[in-house]
Design a protein around this motif. Sequence first.
Motif, PDB file in Angstrom:
ATOM      1  N   GLU A 172      52.259  54.237  56.965  1.00 43.50           N
ATOM      2  CA  GLU A 172      52.568  54.908  58.228  1.00 43.50           C
ATOM      3  C   GLU A 172      51.324  55.472  58.901  1.00 43.50           C
ATOM      4  OE1 GLU A 172      55.759  57.522  57.016  1.00 43.50           O
ATOM      5  OE2 GLU A 172      56.876  55.795  56.243  1.00 43.50           O
ATOM      6  N   THR A 173      50.371  55.944  58.102  1.00 41.77           N
ATOM      7  CA  THR A 173      49.116  56.414  58.683  1.00 41.77           C
ATOM      8  C   THR A 173      48.349  55.264  59.308  1.00 41.77           C
ATOM      9  OG1 THR A 173      48.940  58.266  57.143  1.00 41.77           O
ATOM     10  CG2 THR A 173      46.899  57.504  58.157  1.00 41.77           C
ATOM     11  N   THR A 174      48.301  54.128  58.634  1.00 43.80           N
ATOM     12  CA  THR A 174      47.632  52.955  59.190  1.00 43.80           C
ATOM     13  C   THR A 174      48.296  52.529  60.493  1.00 43.80           C
ATOM     14  OG1 THR A 174      47.047  52.205  56.956  1.00 43.80           O
ATOM     15  CG2 THR A 174      46.934  50.569  58.728  1.00 43.80           C
ATOM     16  N   GLY A 175      49.625  52.522  60.506  1.00 45.03           N
ATOM     17  CA  GLY A 175      50.342  52.152  61.723  1.00 45.03           C
ATOM     18  C   GLY A 175      50.055  53.092  62.871  1.00 45.03           C
ATOM     19  N   THR A 176      49.933  54.379  62.573  1.00 41.91           N
ATOM     20  CA  THR A 176      49.671  55.369  63.626  1.00 41.91           C
ATOM     21  C   THR A 176      48.255  55.254  64.164  1.00 41.91           C
ATOM     22  OG1 THR A 176      51.264  56.926  62.674  1.00 41.91           O
ATOM     23  CG2 THR A 176      49.598  57.840  64.135  1.00 41.91           C
ATOM     24  N   VAL A 177      47.270  55.142  63.269  1.00 41.18           N
ATOM     25  CA  VAL A 177      45.865  55.204  63.676  1.00 41.18           C
ATOM     26  C   VAL A 177      45.413  53.931  64.367  1.00 41.18           C
ATOM     27  CG1 VAL A 177      43.490  55.431  62.840  1.00 41.18           C
ATOM     28  CG2 VAL A 177      45.304  56.858  61.870  1.00 41.18           C
ATOM     29  N   TRP A 178      45.776  52.765  63.844  1.00 38.43           N
ATOM     30  CA  TRP A 178      45.231  51.511  64.378  1.00 38.43           C
ATOM     31  C   TRP A 178      46.226  50.702  65.206  1.00 38.43           C
ATOM     32  CZ3 TRP A 178      43.382  53.359  59.666  1.00 38.43           C
ATOM     33  CH2 TRP A 178      42.001  53.551  59.597  1.00 38.43           C
ATOM     34  N   LEU A 179      47.509  51.081  65.168  1.00 40.14           N
ATOM     35  CA  LEU A 179      48.508  50.335  65.930  1.00 40.14           C
ATOM     36  C   LEU A 179      49.265  51.203  66.924  1.00 40.14           C
ATOM     37  CD1 LEU A 179      49.974  48.121  63.053  1.00 40.14           C
ATOM     38  CD2 LEU A 179      48.366  47.421  64.828  1.00 40.14           C
ATOM     39  N   GLY A 180      49.232  52.514  66.743  1.00 40.86           N
ATOM     40  CA  GLY A 180      49.955  53.378  67.660  1.00 40.86           C
ATOM     41  C   GLY A 180      51.451  53.102  67.644  1.00 40.86           C
ATOM     42  N   VAL A 181      51.986  52.752  66.485  1.00 34.49           N
ATOM     43  CA  VAL A 181      53.400  52.395  66.357  1.00 34.49           C
ATOM     44  C   VAL A 181      54.034  53.303  65.316  1.00 34.49           C
ATOM     45  CG1 VAL A 181      55.023  50.582  65.708  1.00 34.49           C
ATOM     46  CG2 VAL A 181      52.979  49.997  67.012  1.00 34.49           C
ATOM     47  N   THR A 182      55.252  53.752  65.586  1.00 34.16           N
ATOM     48  CA  THR A 182      55.967  54.642  64.669  1.00 34.16           C
ATOM     49  C   THR A 182      56.601  53.821  63.546  1.00 34.16           C
ATOM     50  OG1 THR A 182      57.878  54.541  66.140  1.00 34.16           O
ATOM     51  CG2 THR A 182      56.397  56.399  66.398  1.00 34.16           C
ATOM     52  N   PHE A 183      55.791  53.507  62.542  1.00 36.06           N
ATOM     53  CA  PHE A 183      56.247  52.668  61.441  1.00 36.06           C
ATOM     54  C   PHE A 183      57.330  53.332  60.607  1.00 36.06           C
ATOM     55  CE2 PHE A 183      53.282  49.406  62.138  1.00 36.06           C
ATOM     56  CZ  PHE A 183      53.485  48.399  61.210  1.00 36.06           C
ATOM     57  N   SER A 184      57.327  54.653  60.546  1.00 43.77           N
ATOM     58  CA  SER A 184      58.255  55.338  59.641  1.00 43.77           C
ATOM     59  C   SER A 184      59.700  54.981  59.924  1.00 43.77           C
ATOM     60  CB  SER A 184      58.066  56.854  59.740  1.00 43.77           C
ATOM     61  OG  SER A 184      58.238  57.303  61.070  1.00 43.77           O
ATOM     62  N   CYS A 185      60.021  54.641  61.177  1.00 46.27           N
ATOM     63  CA  CYS A 185      61.403  54.275  61.510  1.00 46.27           C
ATOM     64  C   CYS A 185      61.876  53.066  60.720  1.00 46.27           C
ATOM     65  CB  CYS A 185      61.522  53.989  63.007  1.00 46.27           C
ATOM     66  SG  CYS A 185      61.097  55.385  64.063  1.00 46.27           S
ATOM     67  N   ALA A 186      60.939  52.166  60.405  1.00 47.40           N
ATOM     68  CA  ALA A 186      61.313  50.915  59.743  1.00 47.40           C
ATOM     69  C   ALA A 186      61.304  51.036  58.225  1.00 47.40           C
ATOM     70  CB  ALA A 186      60.375  49.792  60.189  1.00 47.40           C
ATOM     71  N   ARG A 187      61.064  52.220  57.709  1.00 46.54           N
ATOM     72  CA  ARG A 187      61.107  52.389  56.257  1.00 46.54           C
ATOM     73  C   ARG A 187      62.519  52.149  55.744  1.00 46.54           C
ATOM     74  NH1 ARG A 187      59.755  58.081  53.277  1.00 46.54           N
ATOM     75  NH2 ARG A 187      57.856  57.940  54.559  1.00 46.54           N
ATOM     76  N   CYS A 188      63.515  52.625  56.498  1.00 50.51           N
ATOM     77  CA  CYS A 188      64.903  52.559  56.038  1.00 50.51           C
ATOM     78  C   CYS A 188      65.723  51.474  56.739  1.00 50.51           C
ATOM     79  CB  CYS A 188      65.584  53.908  56.242  1.00 50.51           C
ATOM     80  SG  CYS A 188      64.768  55.265  55.378  1.00 50.51           S
ATOM     81  N   HIS A 189      65.279  51.040  57.903  1.00 54.12           N
ATOM     82  CA  HIS A 189      66.048  50.043  58.663  1.00 54.12           C
ATOM     83  C   HIS A 189      65.147  49.430  59.722  1.00 54.12           C
ATOM     84  CE1 HIS A 189      66.081  53.027  61.875  1.00 54.12           C
ATOM     85  NE2 HIS A 189      66.545  53.917  60.997  1.00 54.12           N
ATOM     86  N   ASP A 190      65.580  48.342  60.316  1.00 55.88           N
ATOM     87  CA  ASP A 190      64.826  47.771  61.420  1.00 55.88           C
ATOM     88  C   ASP A 190      64.650  48.823  62.506  1.00 55.88           C
ATOM     89  OD1 ASP A 190      64.842  45.381  60.073  1.00 55.88           O
ATOM     90  OD2 ASP A 190      66.460  44.490  61.251  1.00 55.88           O
ATOM     91  N   HIS A 191      63.473  48.835  63.110  1.00 60.79           N
ATOM     92  CA  HIS A 191      63.174  49.792  64.184  1.00 60.79           C
ATOM     93  C   HIS A 191      64.187  49.619  65.309  1.00 60.79           C
ATOM     94  CE1 HIS A 191      60.830  52.268  66.886  1.00 60.79           C
ATOM     95  NE2 HIS A 191      59.864  52.416  65.989  1.00 60.79           N
ATOM     96  N   LYS A 192      64.670  50.732  65.843  1.00 60.67           N
ATOM     97  CA  LYS A 192      65.705  50.639  66.871  1.00 60.67           C
ATOM     98  C   LYS A 192      65.147  50.336  68.254  1.00 60.67           C
ATOM     99  CE  LYS A 192      69.247  53.433  64.615  1.00 60.67           C
ATOM    100  NZ  LYS A 192      70.077  52.231  64.390  1.00 60.67           N
ATOM    101  N   TYR A 193      63.853  50.478  68.436  1.00 60.10           N
ATOM    102  CA  TYR A 193      63.290  50.296  69.765  1.00 60.10           C
ATOM    103  C   TYR A 193      62.145  49.289  69.812  1.00 60.10           C
ATOM    104  CZ  TYR A 193      65.995  54.521  70.530  1.00 60.10           C
ATOM    105  OH  TYR A 193      67.021  55.428  70.595  1.00 60.10           O
ATOM    106  N   ASP A 194      61.298  49.297  68.801  1.00 57.11           N
ATOM    107  CA  ASP A 194      60.157  48.390  68.781  1.00 57.11           C
ATOM    108  C   ASP A 194      60.429  47.224  67.839  1.00 57.11           C
ATOM    109  OD1 ASP A 194      58.703  50.011  70.514  1.00 57.11           O
ATOM    110  OD2 ASP A 194      57.993  51.272  68.869  1.00 57.11           O
ATOM    111  N   PRO A 195      59.791  46.076  68.082  1.00 55.91           N
ATOM    112  CA  PRO A 195      60.060  44.881  67.261  1.00 55.91           C
ATOM    113  C   PRO A 195      59.374  44.943  65.894  1.00 55.91           C
ATOM    114  CG  PRO A 195      58.418  44.383  68.922  1.00 55.91           C
ATOM    115  CD  PRO A 195      58.880  45.773  69.210  1.00 55.91           C
ATOM    116  N   ILE A 196      59.662  46.000  65.146  1.00 53.94           N
ATOM    117  CA  ILE A 196      59.142  46.159  63.787  1.00 53.94           C
ATOM    118  C   ILE A 196      60.350  46.164  62.846  1.00 53.94           C
ATOM    119  CG2 ILE A 196      57.785  47.582  62.223  1.00 53.94           C
ATOM    120  CD1 ILE A 196      56.152  46.545  64.537  1.00 53.94           C
ATOM    121  N   MET A 197      60.443  45.129  62.029  1.00 57.75           N
ATOM    122  CA  MET A 197      61.578  45.003  61.122  1.00 57.75           C
ATOM    123  C   MET A 197      61.269  45.706  59.791  1.00 57.75           C
ATOM    124  SD  MET A 197      63.520  43.235  63.083  1.00 57.75           S
ATOM    125  CE  MET A 197      62.724  43.995  64.485  1.00 57.75           C
ATOM    126  N   GLN A 198      62.337  45.988  59.049  1.00 61.16           N
ATOM    127  CA  GLN A 198      62.130  46.593  57.726  1.00 61.16           C
ATOM    128  C   GLN A 198      61.303  45.661  56.847  1.00 61.16           C
ATOM    129  OE1 GLN A 198      65.628  47.334  55.298  1.00 61.16           O
ATOM    130  NE2 GLN A 198      64.730  49.190  54.421  1.00 61.16           N
TER     131      GLN A 198
END
Length: 847
Positions: A323-349
Amino acid sequence: MLSLLPRARSFGAAFAAGLAAAATASAAEAIDFNRDIRPILSDACYHCHGPDAAKREAKLRLDEREGLFRTKDDVTVVVPGKPDASELIQRIVSPHEDEVMPPPDAPRQLKPAEKELLKRWIAGGAPWGRHWAFTPPVRPTVPAVPDRAAAARVRNPIDAFVFARLAAEKLAPAPEADAAALLRRVSLDLTGLPPTPEETAAFVADRTPGAYERAVDRLLASPRYGERWAWDWLDLARYADTNGFQGDPERTMWPWRDWVVNALNANMPFDQFTIEQLAGDLLPNATRDQKIASGFHRNNMYNGEGGRIAEETRVENVFDRVETTGTVWLGVTFSCARCHDHKYDPIMQKDYFAMYDIFNQMSETGKLGGGGQVAPILDVSTPEELAAVKTATARVDAAGKAVEAYELKKFPRPEGKPLSESPDALKLPGNLPAVLAKVEPKRRGVDALLEAVPYFRDTAPDPEYAALLQASLDAVRARNNANSRITKVMIMDELPEPRETFILNKGNYEAKTDVKVVGAVPAVFQTAAAGAPAARMNRLGLARWLVSPENPLAARTAVNRAWQAFFGTGFVKTAEDFGVQGEPPSHPGLLDWLATEYVGSGWDTKALHRLIVTSATYRQSSRSNAVLQERDPENRLLARGPRHRLPSWMLRDQALAAAGLLVEQRGGPAVKPYQPPGIWEEATFGKKTYEQDHGEALYRRSLYVFWRRIVGPTSFFDAGSRQVCTVKVARTNTPLHALVTLNDPAYVEAARVLAQRVLGAGGDDRAKLGAAFRFATTRGPRANEAAILQSRLGKLRAQFAADPAAAKALAAAGEAPRPAALDPVEHAAWTALCSLILNLDETLSKE
């Protein structure tokens, strides 16, 4: 939810007329899908018709082109150019509760203006676009500035983008800030410290071309630059000197912090800076410094509490790294996809756990060894530290031999036999026979000696033996202390055989599914040109991809954070979220121009910073007016220079610098300056005691202050918690902040020593007031300001003359030496006045 089934339509002529009017209006004003339409769909529709397949209704996905324009059973969601034939429009305007979308019980309902905008978009041909952040930045053409006066002020392309936008908004840029204010601004921004009065005077007097640029180059070359910019990176890296959680044991990560400072001062290219921190240990023939750099992902919290399950800790640590890598270098809220597919961005579990697999391959077990250090660890001890251990070990050996020689006489036994063979030793009471026989004398530990010393000193007195045992105890303690001072830093490593990774149901470490994944970047970033990864990606592969042309976000996120540091807010206000729920950029063209410029320069961070601070945009006066306050209260259009309160850590450094107290020793272990008593004790149930440092350690820069994870330094307000990655620190305003800058011992002492400084310079009150004011603000007081300060000084003199004890106490605040010849009343009056000056809004703010 929206179903693509045929249904009866009952719309009248009025609705048809409205559609026609919307179609006509669309021609007059272009609608941008990403700016105007996607946010509406994201807020109102994606929760049920977005990336999360498990929650998707009617098998309809509106975040992708195929779903938005699909046809099923002769029903088309969006028919370009035909709002009346589009199911989307018919659903959002339906009067029927069982048909209208969003459903009546949905928390987010569409506003009339949003419905109208959707109609106009479809009537205009429904142009679609991929979310801007997931497309590579393309270098835009630098716009022309239509306003002649503004165009004449353009210094570099930054200004062209900003001034063209201002012209479109019918606003003009502010005039340039005065020289003293500008030098203070850029000095604080580039080094975290204000200019000296001498530097300010020289700059103001220098009228030759390029004076400002030369000042900027001097600041960029200063070793203070790395110390200032390291702070922001430490917030991203969640750096602290302890592990966190209830026990909060200490760790040694300061060698990594010093690596960051040195890398920034050396202007290490950001792509190399990235690769070494994420995978320095995996580089061919990795150097010691590259291994230290890999400690970036060892800065996370570490839960070693009793009863904690080791595997749970290990898994949580891997989550944090993803999640830190996703925040710093991608600016994407990866934590949402820890438990399920992201509800807004195209990041799957599955994407999340493919990234998880990359960080799942290190030897960390989740167990906690002695202290806060957790393997893998790199020994970076100095020759002095090793020499101290060698000396202490020799002392233990010598003391042990003396004890052994005495014990051969005190506890007779056959030659070569251990102490347990001595009848006299076996007669000792309690645990003593086992304690003394446990190991040979020179290897006895502290616990054994602690039991033996008091017995032979008090219970069965043998003064000579007790003294020898005490000497051995002292030697063992000294050796242990020397060993504890050997510098070891936590780093990353890689298992020789890959660990299998399975998706965890709802992120539960115990709930492995049967879906196996291997390391890869999220599918949304796997371009057709690059193709899907052929094999498991490791950290080095990930690091190289992050700073490759295939990643559209690394340069954007880095540039945005830089802009945020200089102007208070980034182009993208939600610096932690560039996804569809984040705020779109205020100046998208400038963001992409700077991102491509950054990459094209070889990821030259100092060049980026120089470009920003030498722009006319940055050099504007920060003065606002009623029009700007109404039109742009947050200065997002950049019609004036930046003005906001300095971060608390910079305020402390500024006060120390103004007083002449600042000690610019660089690197090394953290220091412990003034702190109210009992803070650590209360937070740790009495297990940790704060032992304040003395001397020069009290006056080092805030970067080097010891950071206990569960209770950070008390003088730092509005600072990152250092528990998780922080890319944007809140800026608030409460009376508690003033209580710190007015009453914290560091600030009171700074005011007291600043008073000494101006009193020692001589001159009349007016001269002294001017000197104090310049030390704090870089300018002299205006006539009305000087009059107010002079009046206040008179009142303070009278107040302290009436209370000599209070005067004496204030004049002695802090540990810095005080000239004995100074009159306490005069000194106290000036101390209070200097405190007032250090707390002026102008002093506390960058403007």
